[in-house]
Design a protein around this motif. Structure first.
Motif, PDB file in Angstrom:
ATOM      1  N   GLN A  75       0.311  36.857  41.778  1.00 45.81           N
ATOM      2  CA  GLN A  75      -0.150  36.093  42.941  1.00 45.81           C
ATOM      3  C   GLN A  75      -1.167  36.900  43.746  1.00 45.81           C
ATOM      4  O   GLN A  75      -2.226  36.384  44.129  1.00 45.81           O
ATOM      5  CB  GLN A  75       1.023  35.739  43.848  1.00 45.81           C
ATOM      6  CG  GLN A  75       1.940  34.650  43.339  1.00 45.81           C
ATOM      7  CD  GLN A  75       3.142  34.516  44.265  1.00 45.81           C
ATOM      8  OE1 GLN A  75       4.182  35.146  44.045  1.00 45.81           O
ATOM      9  NE2 GLN A  75       3.001  33.723  45.308  1.00 45.81           N
ATOM     10  N   GLU A  76      -0.820  38.145  44.036  1.00 48.60           N
ATOM     11  CA  GLU A  76      -1.718  38.976  44.834  1.00 48.60           C
ATOM     12  C   GLU A  76      -3.032  39.223  44.101  1.00 48.60           C
ATOM     13  O   GLU A  76      -4.113  39.182  44.702  1.00 48.60           O
ATOM     14  CB  GLU A  76      -1.032  40.302  45.180  1.00 48.60           C
ATOM     15  CG  GLU A  76      -1.844  41.218  46.089  1.00 48.60           C
ATOM     16  CD  GLU A  76      -1.875  40.780  47.549  1.00 48.60           C
ATOM     17  OE1 GLU A  76      -2.328  41.586  48.379  1.00 48.60           O
ATOM     18  OE2 GLU A  76      -1.446  39.644  47.864  1.00 48.60           O
ATOM     19  N   LEU A  85     -12.301  39.393  47.160  1.00 45.03           N
ATOM     20  CA  LEU A  85     -11.666  40.676  47.485  1.00 45.03           C
ATOM     21  C   LEU A  85     -11.498  40.847  48.996  1.00 45.03           C
ATOM     22  O   LEU A  85     -11.817  41.905  49.568  1.00 45.03           O
ATOM     23  CB  LEU A  85     -12.480  41.844  46.902  1.00 45.03           C
ATOM     24  CG  LEU A  85     -12.863  41.744  45.430  1.00 45.03           C
ATOM     25  CD1 LEU A  85     -13.481  43.046  44.956  1.00 45.03           C
ATOM     26  CD2 LEU A  85     -11.667  41.374  44.566  1.00 45.03           C
ATOM     27  N   ASN A  86     -10.963  39.827  49.628  1.00 43.20           N
ATOM     28  CA  ASN A  86     -10.751  39.854  51.077  1.00 43.20           C
ATOM     29  C   ASN A  86      -9.497  40.665  51.395  1.00 43.20           C
ATOM     30  O   ASN A  86      -8.426  40.119  51.675  1.00 43.20           O
ATOM     31  CB  ASN A  86     -10.625  38.423  51.603  1.00 43.20           C
ATOM     32  CG  ASN A  86     -10.553  38.355  53.119  1.00 43.20           C
ATOM     33  OD1 ASN A  86     -10.369  39.367  53.792  1.00 43.20           O
ATOM     34  ND2 ASN A  86     -10.703  37.158  53.650  1.00 43.20           N
ATOM     35  N   PHE A  87      -9.625  41.977  51.343  1.00 41.26           N
ATOM     36  CA  PHE A  87      -8.480  42.856  51.576  1.00 41.26           C
ATOM     37  C   PHE A  87      -7.976  42.751  53.013  1.00 41.26           C
ATOM     38  O   PHE A  87      -6.781  42.929  53.278  1.00 41.26           O
ATOM     39  CB  PHE A  87      -8.852  44.310  51.268  1.00 41.26           C
ATOM     40  CG  PHE A  87      -9.007  44.596  49.806  1.00 41.26           C
ATOM     41  CD1 PHE A  87      -7.899  44.805  49.002  1.00 41.26           C
ATOM     42  CD2 PHE A  87     -10.266  44.654  49.236  1.00 41.26           C
ATOM     43  CE1 PHE A  87      -8.028  45.063  47.648  1.00 41.26           C
ATOM     44  CE2 PHE A  87     -10.413  44.918  47.878  1.00 41.26           C
ATOM     45  CZ  PHE A  87      -9.298  45.119  47.080  1.00 41.26           C
ATOM     46  N   GLU A  88      -8.874  42.459  53.937  1.00 41.49           N
ATOM     47  CA  GLU A  88      -8.471  42.372  55.353  1.00 41.49           C
ATOM     48  C   GLU A  88      -7.425  41.282  55.547  1.00 41.49           C
ATOM     49  O   GLU A  88      -6.384  41.506  56.176  1.00 41.49           O
ATOM     50  CB  GLU A  88      -9.699  42.088  56.224  1.00 41.49           C
ATOM     51  CG  GLU A  88      -9.372  42.034  57.721  1.00 41.49           C
ATOM     52  CD  GLU A  88     -10.603  41.797  58.574  1.00 41.49           C
ATOM     53  OE1 GLU A  88     -10.425  41.577  59.792  1.00 41.49           O
ATOM     54  OE2 GLU A  88     -11.735  41.834  58.040  1.00 41.49           O
ATOM     55  N   VAL A  93      -2.006  38.809  56.320  1.00 34.39           N
ATOM     56  CA  VAL A  93      -1.327  37.513  56.177  1.00 34.39           C
ATOM     57  C   VAL A  93      -0.358  37.599  55.006  1.00 34.39           C
ATOM     58  O   VAL A  93      -0.765  37.947  53.891  1.00 34.39           O
ATOM     59  CB  VAL A  93      -2.340  36.370  55.933  1.00 34.39           C
ATOM     60  CG1 VAL A  93      -1.609  35.043  55.753  1.00 34.39           C
ATOM     61  CG2 VAL A  93      -3.339  36.287  57.083  1.00 34.39           C
ATOM     62  N   PRO A  94       0.907  37.296  55.227  1.00 30.41           N
ATOM     63  CA  PRO A  94       1.893  37.398  54.142  1.00 30.41           C
ATOM     64  C   PRO A  94       1.509  36.571  52.916  1.00 30.41           C
ATOM     65  O   PRO A  94       0.984  35.456  53.048  1.00 30.41           O
ATOM     66  CB  PRO A  94       3.177  36.881  54.780  1.00 30.41           C
ATOM     67  CG  PRO A  94       2.995  37.114  56.249  1.00 30.41           C
ATOM     68  CD  PRO A  94       1.538  36.891  56.511  1.00 30.41           C
ATOM     69  N   ASN A 278       3.590  47.613  50.880  1.00 33.63           N
ATOM     70  CA  ASN A 278       2.775  46.551  51.468  1.00 33.63           C
ATOM     71  C   ASN A 278       3.681  45.438  51.996  1.00 33.63           C
ATOM     72  O   ASN A 278       4.213  44.634  51.237  1.00 33.63           O
ATOM     73  CB  ASN A 278       1.818  46.013  50.408  1.00 33.63           C
ATOM     74  CG  ASN A 278       0.832  45.004  50.961  1.00 33.63           C
ATOM     75  OD1 ASN A 278       1.040  44.413  52.018  1.00 33.63           O
ATOM     76  ND2 ASN A 278      -0.250  44.779  50.233  1.00 33.63           N
ATOM     77  N   ARG A 279       3.840  45.381  53.301  1.00 31.74           N
ATOM     78  CA  ARG A 279       4.756  44.414  53.918  1.00 31.74           C
ATOM     79  C   ARG A 279       4.264  42.971  53.793  1.00 31.74           C
ATOM     80  O   ARG A 279       5.041  42.035  53.979  1.00 31.74           O
ATOM     81  CB  ARG A 279       4.977  44.760  55.389  1.00 31.74           C
ATOM     82  CG  ARG A 279       5.876  45.962  55.610  1.00 31.74           C
ATOM     83  CD  ARG A 279       5.889  46.389  57.083  1.00 31.74           C
ATOM     84  NE  ARG A 279       6.192  45.293  57.969  1.00 31.74           N
ATOM     85  CZ  ARG A 279       7.424  44.870  58.270  1.00 31.74           C
ATOM     86  NH1 ARG A 279       8.470  45.475  57.711  1.00 31.74           N
ATOM     87  NH2 ARG A 279       7.617  43.876  59.096  1.00 31.74           N
ATOM     88  N   MET A 280       3.002  42.770  53.474  1.00 32.17           N
ATOM     89  CA  MET A 280       2.486  41.420  53.297  1.00 32.17           C
ATOM     90  C   MET A 280       2.847  40.863  51.915  1.00 32.17           C
ATOM     91  O   MET A 280       2.742  39.673  51.668  1.00 32.17           O
ATOM     92  CB  MET A 280       0.964  41.393  53.475  1.00 32.17           C
ATOM     93  CG  MET A 280       0.482  41.754  54.865  1.00 32.17           C
ATOM     94  SD  MET A 280       1.108  40.672  56.180  1.00 32.17           S
ATOM     95  CE  MET A 280       2.391  41.709  56.914  1.00 32.17           C
ATOM     96  N   VAL A 281       3.270  41.758  51.020  1.00 34.79           N
ATOM     97  CA  VAL A 281       3.596  41.367  49.656  1.00 34.79           C
ATOM     98  C   VAL A 281       5.070  41.583  49.351  1.00 34.79           C
ATOM     99  O   VAL A 281       5.744  40.699  48.822  1.00 34.79           O
ATOM    100  CB  VAL A 281       2.734  42.154  48.645  1.00 34.79           C
ATOM    101  CG1 VAL A 281       3.155  41.838  47.207  1.00 34.79           C
ATOM    102  CG2 VAL A 281       1.258  41.835  48.847  1.00 34.79           C
TER     103      VAL A 281
END
Length: 340
Positions: A75-76, A85-88, A93-94, A278-281
């Motif tokens: 998914q990631e 490649l919008n890493f920001e 965003v989770p 990585n808390r978003m993942v």
């Protein structure tokens, strides 16, 4: 009309009683769906019309897997490659918001949700969390295009995916590693709260009595689509063997092209040591509050870890089952010896 929906049959009372004893978090039971006897939580009965008739957009991208096959990892990867490649955004965003799990609401039975709410009453944050988890199909439905959606359903239970021109990435992982990872997941997640040992879990897995199984039918449905130009069949073992090469393969399928240093940046972002932080993942007890007994959703991200869990007798039993199911098919897991 119900007559047009997937046909269901409840498990026997005896088998349900046995499984509920082993999986204390489930509370309700399971159904078997269609001739394939897809094993799904009983809540599917009330919601099957939602999933079977879910409207798919031609610019959707779907990640489809049997559980514990590298879904989150993929998914990631897919989201980053598709979004320049919008890493920001990826770091703020989770992933569960960027690429929701279509049938998450089906996975959490009402009784367990009520228990979790009672245990955490007067906590608005947890109430909001459980409310959102109960409406993931609505979240997926209302997302602006292009949408990114995850499902563990076999393709035949979300038929509009293949009727559309959307992109589908299917990830398969060898059954021994899947079973070990799924076992730990069942032990960790309160929705299951599995009480048994691994050998008993393997019996459930091999006998198609684990949610979203049967495993082999799930894979073979997808394998039959591997030549579809809108369909990419990817092996988890490709990603563990050479993540950079797998990243480029997925990018090509998505119609994206980047510089070598950009591909390397994606691969570095996706390394398990980084994803675990990585808390978003990576879902943790801190950011899911009530659903997990262990600290992390993502475990090891390795191939071959099954060796530690299988006795010689269980390995022999598993090998016979694997050999029987690979007979008369050209499905083969790369970079590993699936038997030893």
């Amino acid at each position: 009309m119900d007559s047009e929906l997937p046909k269901i049959k409840y498990l026997s009372d005896e088998k349900t009683k046995e499984m509920l004893k082993d999986m204390k978090g489930e509370k309700v039971g399971w159904v078997q769906v269609e001739e394939e006897k897809w094993c799904l939580p009983a809540k599917y009965v009330k919601q099957r019309h939602i999933y079977y008739n879910f409207e798919v957009n031609p610019d959707d991208t779907w990640v489809v897997t049997f559980p514990r096959s590298g879904t989150t990892w993929t998914q990631e990867l897919v989201w980053l490659l598709s979004n320049d490649l919008n890493f920001e955004t990826a770091k703020s965003v989770p992933l569960v918001i960027r690429c929701p799990f279509l049938e998450m609401s089906m996975a959490i039975n009402d009784a367990t949700s009520e228990n979790l709410l009672e245990e955490n009453k007067d906590n608005a944050e947890i109430e909001s969390l459980l409310s959102n988890l109960s409406l993931t199909y609505e979240i997926a439905r209302s997302m602006p295009s292009p949408r990114f959606i995850k499902t563990h359903f076999p393709l035949s239970l979300v038929p509009n995916i293949l009727k559309s021109d959307c992109k589908v990435i299917y990830v398969a992982r060898n059954p021994k590693d899947v079973a070990v990872s799924y076992y730990h997941f069942h032990k960790t997640v309160k929705v299951y709260d599995y009480q048994g040992d691994f050998e008993k879990f393997w019996d459930y897995f091999q006998n198609d009595l684990i949610s979203w199984g049967p495993y082999w039918k799930h894979l073979k449905e997808a394998w039959a689509q591997r030549h579809n130009p809108n369909f990419l069949f990817l092996f988890y073992e490709e990603m563990t063997h050479d993540l950079l090469a797998a990243t480029k393969k997925v990018a090509k399928f998505l119609g994206k092209s980047y510089k070598d240093e950009q591909y390397q940046e994606v691969a570095d972002h996706l390394r398990f040591s980084n994803l675990q932080k990585n808390r978003m993942v990576n879902l943790t007890k801190d950011n899911t509050k009530v659903l997990f007994k262990a600290d992390n959703f993502i475990r090891q991200g390795k191939s071959g870890a099954w060796h530690k869990m299988f006795t010689p007798e269980l390995r022999e039993k598993a090998n016979r089952w694997i050999e029987e199911n690979l007979k008369n098919t050209d499905l083969k897991f790369p970079f590993i010896d699936i038997y030893s």
